[in-house]
Design an enzyme around this catalytic site. Structure first.
Site, PDB file in Angstrom:
ATOM      1  N   ALA A  31       0.867  -1.244  -0.048  1.00 25.18           N
ATOM      2  CA  ALA A  31       0.072   0.065  -0.087  1.00 25.18           C
ATOM      3  C   ALA A  31       0.860   1.194  -0.009  1.00 25.18           C
ATOM      4  O   ALA A  31       1.640   1.434   0.805  1.00 25.18           O
ATOM      5  CB  ALA A  31      -1.085   0.129   1.122  1.00 25.18           C
ATOM      6  N   CYS A 126      -3.473  -9.391   4.805  1.00 18.48           N
ATOM      7  CA  CYS A 126      -3.247  -8.085   5.471  1.00 18.48           C
ATOM      8  C   CYS A 126      -3.597  -8.422   7.038  1.00 18.48           C
ATOM      9  O   CYS A 126      -4.719  -8.950   7.542  1.00 18.48           O
ATOM     10  CB  CYS A 126      -4.292  -7.085   5.054  1.00 18.48           C
ATOM     11  SG  CYS A 126      -4.329  -5.470   5.942  1.00 18.48           S
ATOM     12  N   GLY A 254       8.824  -8.142  -0.943  1.00 20.52           N
ATOM     13  CA  GLY A 254       7.976  -6.909  -0.674  1.00 20.52           C
ATOM     14  C   GLY A 254       9.283  -5.961  -0.100  1.00 20.52           C
ATOM     15  O   GLY A 254      10.088  -5.239  -0.842  1.00 20.52           O
TER      16      GLY A 254
END
Length: 401
Positions: A31, A126, A254
């Protein structure tokens, strides 16, 4: 004359439905990070490390930051911006967060029928409290039939357009409520094209160590589609080690690429069996930082907004280099490309790559925590009417796309 042997690839190309991904590497959706600007930067570096090369950067899979199915169905302006891709971005990949099969189906139909993507990834990983407290994200696979319904709806709507659907998840809620093996079996059975596991629980968030042995367990359980591993890949060597230790078919990267988009050069080279590793000077790092800012200005159509956004990346880019605290603070307040250029001009740009000081963990870590869940969530893996109504509100808690 001595014959030069071609390098031996670590893994074959990754097959995600109809898409053949030359280098078995996926950029994890993050995000506020993996917007079109950052993906473009990563694609450039991924192409540079590829044996095939090429300007498109279609050597790995670069996934958009997460959007919510409800916001897509409502066509909110932010969401419509987040699902945009560069003209040469292939496959166009979007991550979708959803808590309801019907809304999932409508969102996937929009993406597929309007030719807005080539791959859809479903987010079940998440760990953020505002998401799990409503039963979304990493909490959702505990309710197995709801999980099955969402995956099934997405696959059903995407299939006529030959768009593969993949699932990204965590080990479970905590060590006493693991969901990844059953979720992997369900996803495989419902027609998912691959499953990716972040080898932490929601309780771990980003703390501690990823338990790679869980990836190996999932690989032994899910046998007909690729299994991808995620967690604690800070270098190309980490990625290769994960593959060798777990048998996974590819890796999802990530936090390791934050302030280091050239990691995709290293990864592409490593999986091709070549020793190429990028060790940029500070001048080369700041050139990349500036290019990132230019791409953000194009994405936001606003230079000031781009400069505000790049601020969070600056510490990642400069990690390990000799840059005084006052200058770092000034860089964290830039509001124009001119100001950025002026500050960069005051740095000792000929500094070589600082080695270990620039390597290793970056981004958020935190500590293990209690996972906030709806009352009674763990009492049963079935979903009663009260909890169904609470889950329906989960997407309202998710900001942005």
């Amino acid at each position: 004359m001595t014959e030069t042997l071609a390098p031996t690839p670590v893994l074959p190309p990754l097959q995600i439905g109809c898409h053949t991904i030359e280098s078995p590497v996926v950029l994890a959706p993050m995000a506020g990070i993996t917007n079109r600007a950052f993906r473009r930067l990563c694609r450039r570096y991924g192409a540079a490390g590829s044996a095939a090369g090429g300007a498109s950067g279609a050597t790995s899979l670069y996934v958009s930051e997460m959007i919510t199915s409800r916001a897509l169905v409502e066509r909110t302006p932010l969401t419509m911006r987040l699902i945009e891709h560069d003209a040469d971005e292939q496959p166009r990949s979007i991550q979708l967060y959803s808590v309801d099969p019907a809304t999932t189906a409508r969102a996937v139909h929009i993406l597929a029928s309007e030719n807005r993507c080539d791959h859809i990834d479903l987010n079940f990983g998440c760990p953020v409290p505002k998401v799990t407290r409503r039963g979304g994200g990493a909490a959702l696979p505990w309710k197995t039939e709801l999980f099955r319904g969402i995956v099934s709806a997405a696959v059903r709507e995407a299939a006529p357009y030959d768009i593969p659907v993949t699932v990204k998840m965590r080990k479970g809620i905590d060590d006493d409520h693991l969901t990844f093996l059953e979720a992997g079996r369900i996803a495989e059975g419902e027609g998912a094209a691959a499953v990716a596991l972040h080898a932490r629980t929601a309780a771990q968030a980003y703390s501690g160590t990823a338990k790679w042995e869980a990836i190996a367990q999932l690989k032994q359980t899910v046998t007909s589609i690729p299994v991808l591993g995620n967690g604690d890949i800070w270098s190309a060597e980490d990625a290769v080690r994960m593959v060798r230790e777990t048998g996974c078919d590819g890796v999802v990267v990530g936090r390791g690429c934050l302030g280091r988009p050239w990691l995709f050069t290293d990864l592409a080279a490593a999986f091709a069996g070549r020793p190429t590793r990028v060790q940029p000077t500070l001048r080369e790092v700041t050139d990349t930082l500036r290019l990132h800012t230019v791409y953000l200005a194009e994405f936001f159509e606003d230079e000031r907004k781009a400069c505000r956004d790049i601020r969070k990346h600056i510490a990642w880019y400069l990690k390990g280099f000799r840059v005084g605290s006052h200058l770092r603070a000034s860089l964290g307040l830039v509001d124009s490309l001119t100001a950025l250029d002026d500050l960069i001009g005051t740095l000792e740009l000929d500094q070589p790559w600082p080695g270990d000081a620039a390597e290793g963990q970056r981004g958020r870590a935190g500590s293990e925590r209690h996972v906030v869940l709806p009352e009674g969530w763990l009492d049963s893996q079935a979903l009663d009417d009260r909890l169904r109504a609470e889950v329906a509100q989960a997407e309202l808690s998710v900001s942005g796309g």
